[in-house]
Design a protein around this motif. Structure first.
Motif, PDB file in Angstrom:
ATOM      1  N   GLN A 112       1.314   9.562 -11.533  1.00  0.00           N
ATOM      2  CA  GLN A 112       1.280  10.002 -10.318  1.00  0.00           C
ATOM      3  C   GLN A 112       0.225  10.885  -9.867  1.00  0.00           C
ATOM      4  O   GLN A 112      -0.518  11.487 -10.678  1.00  0.00           O
ATOM      5  N   SER A 116       2.228  10.589  -4.029  1.00  0.00           N
ATOM      6  CA  SER A 116       1.812   9.197  -4.208  1.00  0.00           C
ATOM      7  C   SER A 116       1.895   8.654  -5.418  1.00  0.00           C
ATOM      8  O   SER A 116       1.858   9.590  -6.529  1.00  0.00           O
ATOM      9  N   ARG A 117       2.205   7.662  -5.795  1.00  0.00           N
ATOM     10  CA  ARG A 117       2.124   6.922  -7.114  1.00  0.00           C
ATOM     11  C   ARG A 117       0.957   5.918  -7.245  1.00  0.00           C
ATOM     12  O   ARG A 117       0.988   4.970  -6.464  1.00  0.00           O
ATOM     13  N   LEU A 158       0.846   4.229  -3.827  1.00  0.00           N
ATOM     14  CA  LEU A 158       1.930   3.969  -3.042  1.00  0.00           C
ATOM     15  C   LEU A 158       2.611   5.453  -2.619  1.00  0.00           C
ATOM     16  O   LEU A 158       2.912   6.465  -3.232  1.00  0.00           O
ATOM     17  N   PRO A 160       5.657   7.651  -0.555  1.00  0.00           N
ATOM     18  CA  PRO A 160       7.124   7.775  -0.704  1.00  0.00           C
ATOM     19  C   PRO A 160       8.000   6.622  -0.051  1.00  0.00           C
ATOM     20  O   PRO A 160       8.897   6.194  -0.272  1.00  0.00           O
ATOM     21  N   THR A 162       6.963   3.780   0.827  1.00  0.00           N
ATOM     22  CA  THR A 162       6.916   2.251  -0.004  1.00  0.00           C
ATOM     23  C   THR A 162       7.736   2.310  -1.105  1.00  0.00           C
ATOM     24  O   THR A 162       8.469   1.319  -1.455  1.00  0.00           O
ATOM     25  N   LEU A 163       7.625   3.521  -1.882  1.00  0.00           N
ATOM     26  CA  LEU A 163       8.423   3.566  -3.129  1.00  0.00           C
ATOM     27  C   LEU A 163       9.897   3.588  -2.856  1.00  0.00           C
ATOM     28  O   LEU A 163      10.811   2.958  -3.561  1.00  0.00           O
ATOM     29  N   GLU A 164      10.359   4.198  -1.800  1.00  0.00           N
ATOM     30  CA  GLU A 164      11.777   3.987  -1.216  1.00  0.00           C
ATOM     31  C   GLU A 164      12.287   2.523  -0.833  1.00  0.00           C
ATOM     32  O   GLU A 164      13.353   2.026  -1.117  1.00  0.00           O
ATOM     33  N   GLY A 169       9.162   0.763  -5.903  1.00  0.00           N
ATOM     34  CA  GLY A 169       9.572   2.025  -6.334  1.00  0.00           C
ATOM     35  C   GLY A 169      10.330   2.000  -8.151  1.00  0.00           C
ATOM     36  O   GLY A 169      10.207   3.037  -8.502  1.00  0.00           O
TER      37      GLY A 169
END
Length: 196
Positions: A112, A116-117, A158, A160, A162-164, A169
């Motif tokens: 994290q 972003s990740r 990434l 949020p 894109t993660l969703e 994700g």
């Protein structure tokens, strides 16, 4: 042609292995927009729609596709990223993609960084030579900006959204991912090499 902006998720309903490859049946609302023979990117792999209906379509993955992509690892229940082929006149919000996966990488680290990740992917050297920091890469069909690259791996950050909206994700360390490098880099290499 594709842009790497995932339009929806699908679920693999069935995989029928054959001597020639495999036929995938994928459930998705996007199937209603497909006609037989249309191109659709499945985790970044350009496939041809067969038997589309209101809620699903089939596609044949030849042995070459299974060898070069992570589609060999999908099974019933697997979630997949989907993108319909770009129409002339559409916005190019991602980057130019062909759906011709260059190879497979493996997620080696996830961290994290604020909201972003950061995902690090171990990748073959023959692909990393085309990857530059702040350049574009497609990972499982998602157009992303490279945040770091070294001799063994590349990283992307990434957001949020894109993660969703994509399968990234839920990605975990050890997951194989499809990689398509920027086609412009490959053409430049070939043209420069021809004049040496």
């Amino acid at each position: 042609m594709f842009t790497g902006l995932v339009q929806g998720l699908g679920t693999v309903a069935a995989v029928e292995p054959t001597a020639d490859g495999a036929r995938l049946r994928i459930e998705t609302d996007l199937a209603a927009e497909l006609a037989p023979g249309d191109s659709i990117a499945v985790n970044g792999v350009c496939l041809t729609a067969v038997d589309p209906s209101a809620g699903a379509f089939s596609a044949d993955a030849i042995n070459e596709t299974l060898r070069r992509s992570s589609l060999a690892d999908v099974g019933p229940g697997s979630a997949v990223n989907l993108e319909l082929a770009m129409r002339a006149g559409d916005r190019l919000g991602g980057h130019i993609m062909q759906g011709h996966v260059d190879g497979v990488g493996t997620i080696s680290e996830i961290a994290q960084d604020g909201f972003s990740r950061v995902v690090t992917i171990a990748a073959p050297a023959e692909l990393l030579r085309y990857v530059v920091e702040k350049g574009s890469i497609a990972i499982d069909g998602v157009s992303l900006t490279v945040s770091a690259v070294d001799d063994d791996s590349l990283s992307v950050s990434l957001i949020p959204e894109t993660l969703e909206r994509t399968i990234l994700g839920a990605a975990e360390v050890g997951k194989p991912v499809n990689l398509e490098v920027d086609v412009l880099a490959k053409y430049v290499e070939k043209l420069v090499g021809a004049h040496r």
